[in-house]
Design an enzyme around this catalytic site. Structure first.
Site, PDB file in Angstrom:
ATOM      1  N   ARG A 149       0.862  -1.177   0.000  1.00  0.00           N
ATOM      2  CA  ARG A 149       0.000   0.000   0.000  1.00  0.00           C
ATOM      3  C   ARG A 149       0.904   1.235   0.000  1.00  0.00           C
ATOM      4  NH1 ARG A 149      -2.125  -3.593   3.945  1.00  0.00           N
ATOM      5  NH2 ARG A 149      -4.245  -4.334   3.490  1.00  0.00           N
ATOM      6  N   HIS A 179      -4.708  -9.238   4.262  1.00  0.00           N
ATOM      7  CA  HIS A 179      -6.152  -9.104   4.409  1.00  0.00           C
ATOM      8  C   HIS A 179      -6.632  -9.782   5.687  1.00  0.00           C
ATOM      9  CE1 HIS A 179      -6.966  -8.432  -0.175  1.00  0.00           C
ATOM     10  NE2 HIS A 179      -6.609  -7.340   0.444  1.00  0.00           N
ATOM     11  N   LYS A 218      -1.811  -2.053   7.400  1.00  0.00           N
ATOM     12  CA  LYS A 218      -3.213  -1.790   7.730  1.00  0.00           C
ATOM     13  C   LYS A 218      -3.698  -2.802   8.753  1.00  0.00           C
ATOM     14  CE  LYS A 218      -7.667  -0.925   5.512  1.00  0.00           C
ATOM     15  NZ  LYS A 218      -8.396  -0.903   4.231  1.00  0.00           N
ATOM     16  N   TYR A 233     -10.440 -11.053  -6.194  1.00  0.00           N
ATOM     17  CA  TYR A 233      -9.499 -11.102  -7.323  1.00  0.00           C
ATOM     18  C   TYR A 233      -9.758 -12.301  -8.226  1.00  0.00           C
ATOM     19  CZ  TYR A 233      -6.947  -7.388  -4.998  1.00  0.00           C
ATOM     20  OH  TYR A 233      -6.607  -6.187  -4.428  1.00  0.00           O
ATOM     21  N   HIS A 261      -2.638   2.202  -5.874  1.00  0.00           N
ATOM     22  CA  HIS A 261      -3.265   0.925  -5.492  1.00  0.00           C
ATOM     23  C   HIS A 261      -3.461   0.000  -6.696  1.00  0.00           C
ATOM     24  CE1 HIS A 261      -4.527  -0.552  -1.603  1.00  0.00           C
ATOM     25  NE2 HIS A 261      -5.509  -1.224  -2.165  1.00  0.00           N
ATOM     26  N   ARG A 299      -0.960  -2.696  -6.602  1.00  0.00           N
ATOM     27  CA  ARG A 299      -1.271  -3.742  -5.614  1.00  0.00           C
ATOM     28  C   ARG A 299      -2.316  -4.706  -6.180  1.00  0.00           C
ATOM     29  NH1 ARG A 299      -1.530  -5.088   0.008  1.00  0.00           N
ATOM     30  NH2 ARG A 299      -3.648  -5.441   0.773  1.00  0.00           N
TER      31      ARG A 299
END
Length: 279
Positions: free
Chosen positions: A122, A245, A147, A254, A219, A222
């Site tokens: 990120r 995640h 994150k 995805y 992004h 990514r």
């Protein structure tokens, strides 16, 4: 917000919106009538330039948190509901990523894009990479407090390691891999990490120089990292861990983008031409 584990950027974002509304009316939002809130929301919605109306949504989120902090229900200010748009992300081809890397005039930008794409970082994560986070022997990069305030390891390509060594030798960074200009705000000294705006500009410039017509942002690289790994055969659970995640459902999105051999979609025009094109 700190106790609940919210980030500093979320705190700044929410408080800025609540403060703007308080300054607009000359009183704190919990003292307003619902009609005043509706009027203010309408004004924000019309002023928002982006289709997603990010500014409007963040104001609602900030007010929700304020009400939650005061133990008041959302209905207290008649706050509108926010519909979550389901949009598939933009993904680059491998040729487009290659062209972006070739188009970088500065070695710094080449390393930056190499990390964003090669490690799936990120924007904040790539800005926070320190020299001590690079492990050449194990070919790993330690992402510290990404994150959700979680650490994780991602693989470092041997090609990227070679360029990293050249870049570090030339630029001689001290702590952070990417240095920017130190700034001072409100009497506080901020570190000299490469700014968010600087990272965004570098990616935009590289995509423009590469002649890419897609809407490319930080992004995007990514998203491209995740999609290409799936197409190259990586399993979904390993990808989830690499991306950091919390929920597997986030990673599974995805699967709708990746062109896997077992389910690769095709146009009926292809089979039409195969069967009838020679007639």
């Amino acid at each position: 917000m700190s106790v609940l584990g919210r980030s500093q950027s979320t705190f700044s974002n929410y408080s800025r919106h609540v403060a703007s509304m308080a300054l607009h009316f000359g009183k704190i939002p919990t003292e307003l009538d619902p009609e005043q809130v509706q009027e203010y929301m309408f004004m924000l919605q019309k002023r928002s330039k982006t289709p997603s109306q990010t500014y409007f949504k963040h104001c609602v989120y900030g007010l929700r948190f304020l009400l939650k902090s005061e133990g008041l229900p959302y209905e207290y200010l008649h706050l509108p509901s926010i519909k979550h748009e389901k949009k598939l992300p933009t993904v680059l081809s491998k040729e487009e990523v290659w062209q972006m890397l070739k188009s970088c005039q500065l070695l710094k930008h080449k390393v930056l894009i190499g990390l964003l794409y090669g490690c799936g970082l990120r924007c904040m994560e790539v800005r926070s990479v320190r020299l001590q986070d690079l492990d050449y022997d194990r070919q790993q990069l330690k992402v510290v407090q990404g994150k959700g305030k979680k650490d994780r390891y991602v693989p470092l390509s041997e090609h990227l390691i070679r360029v990293l060594k050249v870049y570090i030798q030339a630029e001689k960074p001290k702590t952070y891999l990417f240095n920017g200009q130190p700034v001072e705000r409100a009497g506080r000294d901020f570190d000299s990490r490469y700014s968010q705006r600087g990272v965004q500009w570098a990616v935009k410039q590289a995509s423009k120089a590469a002649g890419i017509t897609k809407d490319v942002c930080v992004h995007t690289l990514r998203h491209t990292f995740a999609t290409h790994l799936l197409e190259d055969g990586l399993d979904i659970v390993s990808l989830k861990n690499l991306l950091g995640h919390e929920q597997i459902q986030t990673t599974m999105e995805y699967l709708h983008i990746a062109q896997l051999d077992t389910q690769k979609a095709f146009s009926p025009l292809d089979t039409l031409f195969e069967k009838c094109g020679t007639k």
